[in-house]
Design an enzyme around this catalytic site. Structure first.
Site, PDB file in Angstrom:
ATOM      1  N   ASP A 184      -6.909   3.376   7.128  1.00 51.44           N
ATOM      2  CA  ASP A 184      -8.066   3.686   7.859  1.00 51.44           C
ATOM      3  C   ASP A 184      -8.256   4.876   8.787  1.00 51.44           C
ATOM      4  O   ASP A 184      -8.590   5.717   8.315  1.00 51.44           O
ATOM      5  CB  ASP A 184      -8.187   2.288   8.450  1.00 51.44           C
ATOM      6  CG  ASP A 184      -9.589   1.929   9.104  1.00 51.44           C
ATOM      7  OD1 ASP A 184     -10.570   2.832   8.990  1.00 51.44           O
ATOM      8  OD2 ASP A 184      -9.871   0.819   9.812  1.00 51.44           O
ATOM      9  N   LYS A 240      -9.829   4.636   3.337  1.00 50.27           N
ATOM     10  CA  LYS A 240     -11.255   4.713   3.625  1.00 50.27           C
ATOM     11  C   LYS A 240     -11.868   5.921   3.720  1.00 50.27           C
ATOM     12  O   LYS A 240     -11.312   6.753   4.553  1.00 50.27           O
ATOM     13  CB  LYS A 240     -11.641   3.829   4.902  1.00 50.27           C
ATOM     14  CG  LYS A 240     -11.387   2.443   4.564  1.00 50.27           C
ATOM     15  CD  LYS A 240     -11.907   1.646   6.048  1.00 50.27           C
ATOM     16  CE  LYS A 240     -11.618   0.128   5.603  1.00 50.27           C
ATOM     17  NZ  LYS A 240     -11.736  -0.668   6.899  1.00 50.27           N
TER      18      LYS A 240
HETATM   19  P1  5GP Z   1      -5.178   2.651  10.657  1.00 50.62           P
HETATM   20  O1  5GP Z   1      -4.218   2.858  11.777  1.00 50.62           O
HETATM   21  O2  5GP Z   1      -4.904   3.369   9.761  1.00 50.62           O
HETATM   22  O3  5GP Z   1      -6.528   2.715  11.255  1.00 50.62           O
HETATM   23  O4  5GP Z   1      -5.224   1.117  10.081  1.00 50.62           O
HETATM   24  C1  5GP Z   1      -4.341   0.733   8.988  1.00 50.62           C
HETATM   25  C2  5GP Z   1      -4.226  -1.064   9.387  1.00 50.62           C
HETATM   26  O5  5GP Z   1      -5.291  -1.506   9.868  1.00 50.62           O
HETATM   27  C3  5GP Z   1      -3.808  -1.248   7.642  1.00 50.62           C
HETATM   28  O6  5GP Z   1      -2.706  -1.212   7.384  1.00 50.62           O
HETATM   29  C4  5GP Z   1      -4.372  -2.625   7.708  1.00 50.62           C
HETATM   30  O7  5GP Z   1      -3.276  -3.458   8.270  1.00 50.62           O
HETATM   31  C5  5GP Z   1      -5.603  -2.692   8.889  1.00 50.62           C
HETATM   32  N1  5GP Z   1      -6.920  -2.223   8.308  1.00 50.62           N
HETATM   33  C6  5GP Z   1      -7.461  -1.274   8.281  1.00 50.62           C
HETATM   34  N2  5GP Z   1      -8.733  -1.571   7.394  1.00 50.62           N
HETATM   35  C7  5GP Z   1      -8.585  -2.811   6.978  1.00 50.62           C
HETATM   36  C8  5GP Z   1      -9.504  -3.386   6.110  1.00 50.62           C
HETATM   37  O8  5GP Z   1     -10.536  -3.103   5.878  1.00 50.62           O
HETATM   38  N3  5GP Z   1      -8.995  -4.678   5.892  1.00 50.62           N
HETATM   39  C9  5GP Z   1      -8.118  -5.306   6.357  1.00 50.62           C
HETATM   40  N4  5GP Z   1      -7.724  -6.519   5.920  1.00 50.62           N
HETATM   41  N5  5GP Z   1      -7.058  -4.653   7.237  1.00 50.62           N
HETATM   42  C10 5GP Z   1      -7.459  -3.164   7.444  1.00 50.62           C
END
Ligand code: 5GP
Length: 180
Positions: free
Chosen positions: A103, A131
């Site tokens: 994300d 994303k």
């Molecule tokens: P980042 O640090 O890249 O923003 O977030 C990564 C983590 O956030 C992912 O491993 C997941 O656990 C959670 N996450 C981010 N986007 C989503 C989403 O659309 N759905 C779900 N279920 N978890 C998400």
């Protein structure tokens, strides 16, 4: 049959199966003659790891890490805590980190920095989903299953409040599902 809480399916079960087979073939080619240590980030990536590992033809070992990011359940804060560390030593080994979804990239950035300091022979990332346009930090992610729109998705390992991980597809929740 589509789950009643799911508004729409954005990646179907067949598409996931097909793409994992392609990723497995690509990874097997790239690591020909080597052994790989697959490191899944719990809990979301566990299902993806199980399917991906079975599509890789070079020798693999598996290990797990669990991290938690502080903050609300649907937004990443970038503050990461290691809840479970690896059991394996990774110095001199080819490490492939398996993520469910990229994300903002903040979680992975922290994790990669931590793992890189342990001096693996190589360190790459495979993520099932990424994303579009959301990454706030540059992450070199070698293998990406699917680019998805910036919506909160569930299924194939991804949860909302620990639910929906067992859906065989990736879908978007109906707004009413958040209120239960
Ligand atoms: P980042 O640090 O890249 O923003 O977030 C990564 C983590 O956030 C992912 O491993 C997941 O656990 C959670 N996450 C981010 N986007 C989503 C989403 O659309 N759905 C779900 N279920 N978890 C998400």
């Amino acid at each position: 049959m589509i789950h009643p809480d799911i508004e729409s399916i954005i990646v179907s079960e067949d598409e996931i199966r097909q793409r994992i087979a392609e990723l497995g073939a690509e990874i097997s080619r790239d690591y020909a003659g080597e052994r790989i240590l697959l490191v899944a980030v719990l809990r979301g990536a566990a299902l993806f790891m199980a399917d991906l590992a079975r599509q890789i033809t070079v020798p693999v070992e598996i290990d797990f890490m669990a991290v938690s990011s502080y903050g609300s359940s649907t937004k990443s804060s970038g503050v990461v805590r290691i809840l479970k560390d690896l059991d394996e030593q990774i110095e001199g080994r080819h490490v492939l980190v398996i993520e469910d979804i990229l994300d903002t990239g903040l979680t992975l950035k922290y994790l990669l920095k931590n793992l890189a300091s342990r001096k693996p022979a190589s360190l790459e990332v495979v993520t099932l989903l990424s994303k579009e346009g959301k990454q706030r930090v540059p992450i070199s992610c070698k293998y990406i299953g699917f680019s998805v729109p910036d919506e909160f998705v569930v299924g194939f390992g991804l949860d909302f409040a620990e639910r929906y991980r067992n859906l065989p597809y990736i879908g978007v929740l109906r707004p009413s599902a958040y209120q239960d």
